[in-house]
Design a protein around this motif. Structure first.
Motif, short mmCIF file in Angstrom:
data_model
loop_
_atom_site.label_atom_id
_atom_site.label_comp_id
_atom_site.label_asym_id
_atom_site.label_seq_id
_atom_site.Cartn_x
_atom_site.Cartn_y
_atom_site.Cartn_z
N ALA A 261 -5.74 5.81 -2.19
CA ALA A 261 -5.34 6.73 -1.13
C ALA A 261 -5.43 6.05 0.23
O ALA A 261 -6.03 4.99 0.38
N GLY A 262 -4.82 6.68 1.20
CA GLY A 262 -4.89 6.18 2.57
C GLY A 262 -3.86 5.10 2.85
O GLY A 262 -3.02 4.78 2.01
N PRO A 263 -3.93 4.50 4.06
CA PRO A 263 -2.98 3.44 4.44
C PRO A 263 -3.08 2.25 3.47
O PRO A 263 -4.18 1.82 3.12
N LEU A 264 -1.92 1.74 3.09
CA LEU A 264 -1.90 0.68 2.07
C LEU A 264 -1.62 -0.71 2.64
O LEU A 264 -1.91 -1.71 1.98
N ASP A 265 -1.03 -0.80 3.80
CA ASP A 265 -0.50 -2.09 4.28
C ASP A 265 -1.52 -3.21 4.24
O ASP A 265 -1.18 -4.36 3.91
#
Length: 593
Positions: A261-265
């Motif tokens: 979950a959350g930002p993956l970059d």
């Protein structure tokens, strides 16, 4: 004019007319013409099928299979991806893509070369907001020009080489075409890149996006990272940049069975991670191949699938009567019983994302399934799935890339240095492709363009009959009388001009078969060496740039480029003039009369 000559001219006229009419396929027309010639006594029955055993026909078939091996190994796709970098401007783009396309066409089927580069060209244009019509026609013309570089680059070269072997006892060698063909290709490419593309009518932007790629269905699928994928420290941001180059969008990451979950970059990728992607089948396999990723194995906790044999991605429809309807891929045992993996699922026009293997399948669902080629028929019979017409994609086998390229290069070298003949060299390559696993036995014949083979096998006896009845000598005599008192190169110009015109409205293979014996008889009547005339026919027959029907590459871009029938001559006519201006003097220098 004898009775046989009149009947043969009339028959060839009917064949050409029916091919131009286009109501029936050209291979059927040619075969029917051959049967008529046998019944009329123009072709001896014992020689009716000699064209199918002709070395020229065999080489064309073998080249198509060898080309498929290069494509299946991912070698051509890898090259294409290397080219799809930053914006180089339209001229720079055409020079790069056209140059690579021409070089590829010199050593593989030019239709396959265009087919591999066209999706990359379309994708680059979409990214830059450039109409596909500005670059597709230059790319198609460049691949046609590149076919003139070598013996195996295009069928007209093989056909004239066969006629030379019959007359002079020796065929042309691999690179005999290079001095003239190379100069013509360079001059043509320079014109196309600097001036030619500016002559193409500006396409209607309102019809943009009608190309074949935009009509392909997109699925949400997953790919597994392996140690080979992690040759350097990589993050999702870097992976997304690579995926975008293949037309793929990364939408999620699964690690240890849980979606991150959350930002993956900024997430660092690790061995065993699973990327969730949205893509068409072709782009999915291209991204997998070039980034060393793996398909999942279809288990509850997916791991990298081993590539033990040839595989295909197939699109299927769940019918009402399908055995798998009402069950999930997992409960049906798609992976365990059939070694097949459900890669993507579309329902009511929407690509489903989660738990595909556990989804209860309904009638009307569209499935993207990865299946071994040897088990495809059994899997379809057991599940009752209906494979969609055209919805089958051979999976690239990048681990065989070096073997495929190396074996093909060895064949070219062996034929170049006359260690063996071209048919034998290519035949050995195909046997080696099967032994090394580059191609499977089941798919060998799928890559042969059978209509072209039937056309060649049917037209070659007719071309020989034209020569044996004195018909080609009659035409040659007319040309010689027309140019009497002029230098021999005037007859060469007329011969090439007539061949070009015929090739623009007729299949280039059929044109060559008709024009090659005429060129030999014309040289005899002018009492000069025939090589310049034979080579002139090869060049002219290949240069069909005025219409979309003159060459299959022209037809291939008609829809994706949003062209009209009358758009081709605008760039094609000056290009054909340039070909004549460059080729004629060089033919007289390289092949003195």
């Amino acid at each position: 004019m004898t009775t046989d000559q009149m009947m043969l001219f009339a028959l060839l006229g009917v064949i050409v007319g029916l091919m131009l009419w286009g109501r029936w396929r050209y291979d059927l027309v040619a075969f029917a013409g051959l049967m008529a010639a046998v019944l009329l006594g123009l072709v001896p029955s014992a020689e009716a099928f000699s064209g199918f055993g002709n070395p020229t026909t065999l080489i064309v078939a073998l080249v198509l299979i060898a080309t498929a091996g290069l494509t299946r190994s991912g070698a051509v796709a890898r090259l294409a991806r290397l080219m799809s970098g930053r914006d180089r401007g339209t001229t720079g783009h055409i020079l790069l893509f056209g140059g690579v396309g021409a070089l590829l066409s010199g050593f593989m089927n030019n239709i396959a070369a265009l087919a591999m580069l066209m999706p990359v060209d379309l994708q680059t244009g979409r990214k830059l907001g450039r109409a596909a019509g500005l670059t597709l026609m230059p790319l198609a013309f460049a691949t046609i020009l590149g076919g003139m570089l070598t013996l195996i680059g295009t069928p007209p070269n093989l056909i004239v080489s066969g006629f030379r072997a019959d007359v002079l006892g020796e065929p042309y060698r691999m690179f005999d075409f290079l001095p003239v063909g190379g100069a013509v290709a360079l001059a043509g490419l320079a014109f196309i890149a600097l001036i030619g593309w500016r002559l193409i009518p500006r396409p209607d932007e309102s019809e943009a996006g009608t190309d074949a790629d935009s009509r392909q269905r997109r699925y949400v699928a997953s790919l597994v990272l392996t140690e080979a994928s992690l040759t350097a420290s990589r993050t999702i941001r870097e992976a997304r940049a690579e995926a975008a180059g293949a037309g793929v969008r990364i939408t999620g990451l699964i690690r240890h069975g849980q979606e991150v979950a959350g930002p993956l970059d900024d997430q660092a990728l690790a061995d065993g991670d699973i990327l969730i992607l949205r893509s068409t089948p072709g782009s999915l396999d291209e991204f997998r191949s070039t980034s060393n990723l793996a398909f999942p194995d279809g288990r509850q906790e997916p791991r990298a699938r081993k590539d033990a044999e040839g595989q295909q991605l197939i699109e299927c429809l769940v019918s009402v009567a399908a055995e798998i309807a009402g069950r999930s891929a997992q409960s049906f045992g798609l992976a365990n019983r059939h070694d097949s993996v459900l890669i993507g699922l579309r329902r009511d026009g929407v690509a489903l994302r989660r738990g595909l293997a556990r989804q209860e399948l309904r009638a009307g669902d569209m499935l993207l399934v990865l299946v071994p080629e040897s088990r495809m028929a059994d899997m379809l019979a057991a599940t009752g799935l209906l494979r969609l017409d055209g919805g089958s994609l051979p999976v690239q086998r990048e681990r065989h890339m070096r073997a495929a390229v190396g074996l093909f290069a060895l064949a070219v070298l062996a034929a170049t240095f006359e260690l063996t003949t071209m048919p034998i060299a290519l035949g050995c390559v195909i046997v080696a492709y099967v032994l090394f696993g580059v191609l499977s036995v089941n798919e060998l014949y799928d890559h042969v363009d059978w209509p072209v083979i039937v056309l060649l096998g049917s037209m070659i006896p007719l071309g020989l009959a034209l020569d044996q009845t004195g018909g080609s000598a009659l035409i040659a005599g007319g040309l010689a009388q027309l140019t009497q008192g002029y230098p021999a190169w005037v007859a060469l110009v007329l011969l090439m001009g007539g061949t070009m015109f015929l090739s623009d409205v007729l299949n280039n293979n059929a044109t060559t078969i008709i024009a090659a014996p005429v060129s030999i008889r014309l040289a005899e009547q002018l009492q000069v060496q025939p090589d310049a005339f034979l080579m002139g026919v090869a060049v002219a027959a290949s240069c069909a740039f005025l219409t979309p029907i003159g060459h299959q590459n022209n037809t291939l871009i008609l829809g994706p480029g949003n062209y009209r029938f009358g758009d081709y001559w605008r760039m094609g006519l000056p290009l054909e003039i340039i070909v004549m201006v460059v080729a004629v003097p060089l033919l007289l220098i390289v092949w003195p009369l």
